[in-house]
Design a protein around this motif. Sequence first.
Motif, PDB file in Angstrom:
ATOM      1  N   UNK A 278       0.828  -1.214   0.000  1.00 29.81           N
ATOM      2  CA  UNK A 278       0.000   0.000   0.000  1.00 29.81           C
ATOM      3  C   UNK A 278       0.857   1.256   0.000  1.00 29.81           C
ATOM      4  N   UNK A 279       1.973   1.239   0.724  1.00 24.32           N
ATOM      5  CA  UNK A 279       2.863   2.398   0.737  1.00 24.32           C
ATOM      6  C   UNK A 279       3.425   2.639  -0.660  1.00 24.32           C
ATOM      7  N   UNK A 280       3.838   1.570  -1.341  1.00 29.14           N
ATOM      8  CA  UNK A 280       4.354   1.715  -2.700  1.00 29.14           C
ATOM      9  C   UNK A 280       3.279   2.199  -3.667  1.00 29.14           C
ATOM     10  N   UNK A 281       2.062   1.761  -3.461  1.00 31.15           N
ATOM     11  CA  UNK A 281       0.949   2.127  -4.342  1.00 31.15           C
ATOM     12  C   UNK A 281       0.420   3.532  -4.055  1.00 31.15           C
ATOM     13  N   UNK A 282       0.713   4.071  -2.897  1.00 27.40           N
ATOM     14  CA  UNK A 282       0.136   5.358  -2.508  1.00 27.40           C
ATOM     15  C   UNK A 282       0.605   6.501  -3.399  1.00 27.40           C
ATOM     16  N   UNK A 283       1.837   6.454  -3.898  1.00 25.99           N
ATOM     17  CA  UNK A 283       2.311   7.504  -4.796  1.00 25.99           C
ATOM     18  C   UNK A 283       1.494   7.538  -6.083  1.00 25.99           C
ATOM     19  N   UNK A 284       1.189   6.361  -6.620  1.00 27.21           N
ATOM     20  CA  UNK A 284       0.367   6.297  -7.832  1.00 27.21           C
ATOM     21  C   UNK A 284      -1.037   6.831  -7.566  1.00 27.21           C
ATOM     22  N   UNK A 285      -1.600   6.482  -6.420  1.00 24.35           N
ATOM     23  CA  UNK A 285      -2.931   6.962  -6.065  1.00 24.35           C
ATOM     24  C   UNK A 285      -2.941   8.480  -5.912  1.00 24.35           C
ATOM     25  N   UNK A 286      -1.933   9.024  -5.261  1.00 22.18           N
ATOM     26  CA  UNK A 286      -1.833  10.477  -5.107  1.00 22.18           C
ATOM     27  C   UNK A 286      -1.694  11.155  -6.467  1.00 22.18           C
ATOM     28  N   UNK A 287      -0.836  10.603  -7.326  1.00 25.55           N
ATOM     29  CA  UNK A 287      -0.660  11.173  -8.661  1.00 25.55           C
ATOM     30  C   UNK A 287      -1.975  11.156  -9.423  1.00 25.55           C
ATOM     31  N   UNK A 288      -2.718  10.050  -9.352  1.00 27.67           N
ATOM     32  CA  UNK A 288      -4.001   9.946 -10.044  1.00 27.67           C
ATOM     33  C   UNK A 288      -4.984  10.991  -9.534  1.00 27.67           C
ATOM     34  N   UNK A 289      -5.071  11.168  -8.241  1.00 23.75           N
ATOM     35  CA  UNK A 289      -5.985  12.150  -7.679  1.00 23.75           C
ATOM     36  C   UNK A 289      -5.616  13.575  -8.064  1.00 23.75           C
ATOM     37  N   UNK A 290      -4.313  13.878  -8.021  1.00 24.73           N
ATOM     38  CA  UNK A 290      -3.875  15.222  -8.393  1.00 24.73           C
ATOM     39  C   UNK A 290      -4.099  15.489  -9.880  1.00 24.73           C
ATOM     40  N   UNK A 291      -3.912  14.474 -10.699  1.00 27.33           N
ATOM     41  CA  UNK A 291      -4.078  14.644 -12.140  1.00 27.33           C
ATOM     42  C   UNK A 291      -5.538  14.825 -12.537  1.00 27.33           C
ATOM     43  N   UNK A 292      -6.410  13.998 -12.013  1.00 27.74           N
ATOM     44  CA  UNK A 292      -7.787  13.982 -12.491  1.00 27.74           C
ATOM     45  C   UNK A 292      -8.749  14.827 -11.660  1.00 27.74           C
ATOM     46  N   UNK A 293      -8.391  15.122 -10.410  1.00 24.21           N
ATOM     47  CA  UNK A 293      -9.321  15.884  -9.573  1.00 24.21           C
ATOM     48  C   UNK A 293      -8.828  17.287  -9.237  1.00 24.21           C
ATOM     49  N   UNK A 294      -7.648  17.669  -9.690  1.00 24.32           N
ATOM     50  CA  UNK A 294      -7.109  18.993  -9.357  1.00 24.32           C
ATOM     51  C   UNK A 294      -7.899  20.110 -10.049  1.00 24.32           C
ATOM     52  N   UNK A 295      -8.424  19.847 -11.244  1.00 23.53           N
ATOM     53  CA  UNK A 295      -9.154  20.862 -11.969  1.00 23.53           C
ATOM     54  C   UNK A 295     -10.590  21.032 -11.510  1.00 23.53           C
TER      55      UNK A 295
END
Length: 126
Positions: A108-125
Motif C-alpha cells: 500500500x505504501x508503494x501504491x500510494x504515490x500512484x494513487x496520489x498522482x491519479x488524484x492530483x491529475x484527475x481531480x485537481x481541476x
Amino acid sequence: MAEAVLQDHGHSPDARAALAVPADTHQAQPIKLYLVVWGWLFVLSTGSYLVDYFGLQGYLRWSLIIAFMMLKAGLIVAVFMHMAWERLALAYAIIVPPVLVLVFVAIMVLESDHTLWTRLTFFAGS
C-alpha cells in the motif's frame, strides 16, 4: 478412556505408551530469562522514546518506531506467551498473519504515490 479408544482401534501397548503424555509437560523457565527479556524491553522502549526525544522525522522515524515495536512484540510473544517452546506449526499460525499484514502495508505504501498522482491529475481541476 484414551486407552480404551487406542485398544479398540488395535493399537499395541507400546503404541499406547508412546502416545501417553507425561504429567509434567510444561517446564518452568528460569527467572533469569524473564529478567533479561524485561531488560531488553526496557532498552527497546528507551530507544523508541529517544526517537521522539531527538525529533527524528520522515522515513527514519517511522522505520525505527516500527523496528522497535516489532522487536518488543517478538520478545513478548516468544518468551512471555511461550511461543519459543511451541510447535512450529502453531508458531507459524501466530507469526505468518502479522508478517503478511506488514507485506500488504508495504504494498500500500508503494501504491500510494500512484494513487496520489491519479488524484492530483484527475481531480485537481474540479
